[in-house]
Design a protein around this motif. Sequence first.
Motif, PDB file in Angstrom:
ATOM      1  N   UNK A   1     -55.714  42.218  14.404  1.00  0.00           N
ATOM      2  CA  UNK A   1     -54.977  40.968  14.321  1.00  0.00           C
ATOM      3  C   UNK A   1     -53.545  41.126  13.843  1.00  0.00           C
ATOM      4  N   UNK A   2     -52.764  40.079  14.097  1.00  0.00           N
ATOM      5  CA  UNK A   2     -51.348  40.119  13.741  1.00  0.00           C
ATOM      6  C   UNK A   2     -51.143  40.138  12.231  1.00  0.00           C
ATOM      7  N   UNK A   3     -51.971  39.424  11.481  1.00  0.00           N
ATOM      8  CA  UNK A   3     -51.812  39.391  10.026  1.00  0.00           C
ATOM      9  C   UNK A   3     -51.945  40.793   9.433  1.00  0.00           C
ATOM     10  N   UNK A   4     -52.945  41.542   9.864  1.00  0.00           N
ATOM     11  CA  UNK A   4     -53.121  42.922   9.404  1.00  0.00           C
ATOM     12  C   UNK A   4     -51.876  43.740   9.752  1.00  0.00           C
ATOM     13  N   UNK A   5     -51.409  43.598  11.002  1.00  0.00           N
ATOM     14  CA  UNK A   5     -50.228  44.340  11.447  1.00  0.00           C
ATOM     15  C   UNK A   5     -49.019  44.018  10.570  1.00  0.00           C
ATOM     16  N   UNK A   6     -48.794  42.727  10.307  1.00  0.00           N
ATOM     17  CA  UNK A   6     -47.609  42.336   9.523  1.00  0.00           C
ATOM     18  C   UNK A   6     -47.680  42.863   8.091  1.00  0.00           C
ATOM     19  N   UNK A   7     -48.867  42.919   7.512  1.00  0.00           N
ATOM     20  CA  UNK A   7     -49.026  43.481   6.163  1.00  0.00           C
ATOM     21  C   UNK A   7     -48.701  44.972   6.170  1.00  0.00           C
ATOM     22  N   UNK A   8     -49.213  45.680   7.156  1.00  0.00           N
ATOM     23  CA  UNK A   8     -48.936  47.115   7.263  1.00  0.00           C
ATOM     24  C   UNK A   8     -47.449  47.359   7.533  1.00  0.00           C
ATOM     25  N   UNK A   9     -46.875  46.515   8.369  1.00  0.00           N
ATOM     26  CA  UNK A   9     -45.454  46.624   8.701  1.00  0.00           C
ATOM     27  C   UNK A   9     -44.610  46.535   7.427  1.00  0.00           C
ATOM     28  N   UNK A  10     -44.943  45.581   6.571  1.00  0.00           N
ATOM     29  CA  UNK A  10     -44.216  45.418   5.302  1.00  0.00           C
ATOM     30  C   UNK A  10     -44.398  46.635   4.411  1.00  0.00           C
ATOM     31  N   UNK A  11     -45.622  47.124   4.297  1.00  0.00           N
ATOM     32  CA  UNK A  11     -45.895  48.309   3.464  1.00  0.00           C
ATOM     33  C   UNK A  11     -45.083  49.512   3.935  1.00  0.00           C
ATOM     34  N   UNK A  12     -45.115  49.771   5.220  1.00  0.00           N
ATOM     35  CA  UNK A  12     -44.410  50.931   5.757  1.00  0.00           C
ATOM     36  C   UNK A  12     -42.892  50.765   5.656  1.00  0.00           C
ATOM     37  N   UNK A  13     -42.400  49.558   5.876  1.00  0.00           N
ATOM     38  CA  UNK A  13     -40.966  49.300   5.728  1.00  0.00           C
ATOM     39  C   UNK A  13     -40.527  49.600   4.297  1.00  0.00           C
ATOM     40  N   UNK A  14     -41.260  49.089   3.320  1.00  0.00           N
ATOM     41  CA  UNK A  14     -40.927  49.350   1.914  1.00  0.00           C
ATOM     42  C   UNK A  14     -40.936  50.845   1.622  1.00  0.00           C
ATOM     43  N   UNK A  15     -41.946  51.524   2.112  1.00  0.00           N
ATOM     44  CA  UNK A  15     -42.070  52.960   1.879  1.00  0.00           C
ATOM     45  C   UNK A  15     -40.854  53.707   2.431  1.00  0.00           C
ATOM     46  N   UNK A  16     -40.463  53.379   3.653  1.00  0.00           N
ATOM     47  CA  UNK A  16     -39.326  54.054   4.293  1.00  0.00           C
ATOM     48  C   UNK A  16     -38.026  53.740   3.565  1.00  0.00           C
ATOM     49  N   UNK A  17     -37.790  52.468   3.251  1.00  0.00           N
ATOM     50  CA  UNK A  17     -36.531  52.084   2.609  1.00  0.00           C
ATOM     51  C   UNK A  17     -36.397  52.655   1.205  1.00  0.00           C
ATOM     52  N   UNK A  18     -37.500  52.799   0.516  1.00  0.00           N
ATOM     53  CA  UNK A  18     -37.449  53.277  -0.868  1.00  0.00           C
ATOM     54  C   UNK A  18     -37.571  54.789  -0.984  1.00  0.00           C
ATOM     55  N   UNK A  19     -37.804  55.449   0.138  1.00  0.00           N
ATOM     56  CA  UNK A  19     -37.969  56.900   0.123  1.00  0.00           C
ATOM     57  C   UNK A  19     -36.630  57.589  -0.099  1.00  0.00           C
ATOM     58  N   UNK A  20     -36.603  58.494  -1.043  1.00  0.00           N
ATOM     59  CA  UNK A  20     -35.376  59.243  -1.300  1.00  0.00           C
ATOM     60  C   UNK A  20     -35.233  60.439  -0.367  1.00  0.00           C
ATOM     61  N   UNK A  21     -36.308  60.786   0.336  1.00  0.00           N
ATOM     62  CA  UNK A  21     -36.242  61.936   1.246  1.00  0.00           C
ATOM     63  C   UNK A  21     -35.569  61.587   2.569  1.00  0.00           C
ATOM     64  N   UNK A  22     -35.466  60.311   2.864  1.00  0.00           N
ATOM     65  CA  UNK A  22     -34.804  59.885   4.104  1.00  0.00           C
ATOM     66  C   UNK A  22     -33.529  59.126   3.765  1.00  0.00           C
TER      67      UNK A  22
ATOM     68  N   UNK B   1     -38.486  54.985  14.296  1.00  0.00           N
ATOM     69  CA  UNK B   1     -38.796  53.726  14.967  1.00  0.00           C
ATOM     70  C   UNK B   1     -39.992  53.157  14.206  1.00  0.00           C
ATOM     71  N   UNK B   2     -39.830  52.014  13.557  1.00  0.00           N
ATOM     72  CA  UNK B   2     -40.874  51.480  12.692  1.00  0.00           C
ATOM     73  C   UNK B   2     -42.191  51.268  13.445  1.00  0.00           C
ATOM     74  N   UNK B   3     -42.134  50.750  14.664  1.00  0.00           N
ATOM     75  CA  UNK B   3     -43.369  50.549  15.427  1.00  0.00           C
ATOM     76  C   UNK B   3     -44.096  51.875  15.691  1.00  0.00           C
ATOM     77  N   UNK B   4     -43.348  52.915  16.054  1.00  0.00           N
ATOM     78  CA  UNK B   4     -43.964  54.228  16.277  1.00  0.00           C
ATOM     79  C   UNK B   4     -44.529  54.791  14.973  1.00  0.00           C
ATOM     80  N   UNK B   5     -43.817  54.576  13.895  1.00  0.00           N
ATOM     81  CA  UNK B   5     -44.257  55.039  12.573  1.00  0.00           C
ATOM     82  C   UNK B   5     -45.585  54.379  12.196  1.00  0.00           C
ATOM     83  N   UNK B   6     -45.654  53.072  12.417  1.00  0.00           N
ATOM     84  CA  UNK B   6     -46.890  52.329  12.135  1.00  0.00           C
ATOM     85  C   UNK B   6     -48.017  52.842  13.026  1.00  0.00           C
TER      86      UNK B   6
END
Length: 176
Positions: free
Chosen positions: A51-72, A30-35
């Motif tokens: 703030x929301x801007x900080x959250x959205x930046x982190x959200x993008x970083x974590x999404x990229x990390x998860x999608x590009x991870x070969x372990x998952x 769950x991306x929100x739980x992961x963040x």
Amino acid sequence: MKTVLLGYMSSGKSSVGKLLAKQMQYDFIDLDHYISENEGMPISEIFNLKGELYFRKKEKEYLEKILRSSTTTNLVLSLGGGTPCYYNNMRLILEQTGINSVYLKVNIETLLQRLWKEKEHRPLIAHYKDKEGLEEFIRKHLFERQFYYLKAQHVIDVSKLSFNQIVENIQLKINN
């Protein structure tokens, strides 16, 4: 294979995602739980303190990390309601190979019933004091976000379906 579930707040992404992952014997995130875990605080606190801007930046970083991870590689990922709408997140999802994106579409009436009960836990709507104001917000917000949601490869109207029925529908769509 990665299956990404997206949709508005309270559309069932997390509950359906857990059930789908269990049935497919895939990992679930769950991306929100992961963040929240990685940032060491609840999403509402991130919004309030950073703030929301900080959250959205982190959200993008974590999404990229998860999608590009070969372990998952075998993964069901439930996004936050706003995730597809910021930066190039939806494009990132669609451009990745081996990813099925599924929009869990819910009608306004069902969203209003669900969100009214849980609004205290949702930073974007916690301040609403009456159902009429909340309904107006949902209508406008969903209208803006649907542009991104409808880019998903699969759209399932889940308004009147049980979680098991939704999982069956998803499996039918992604296996065809």
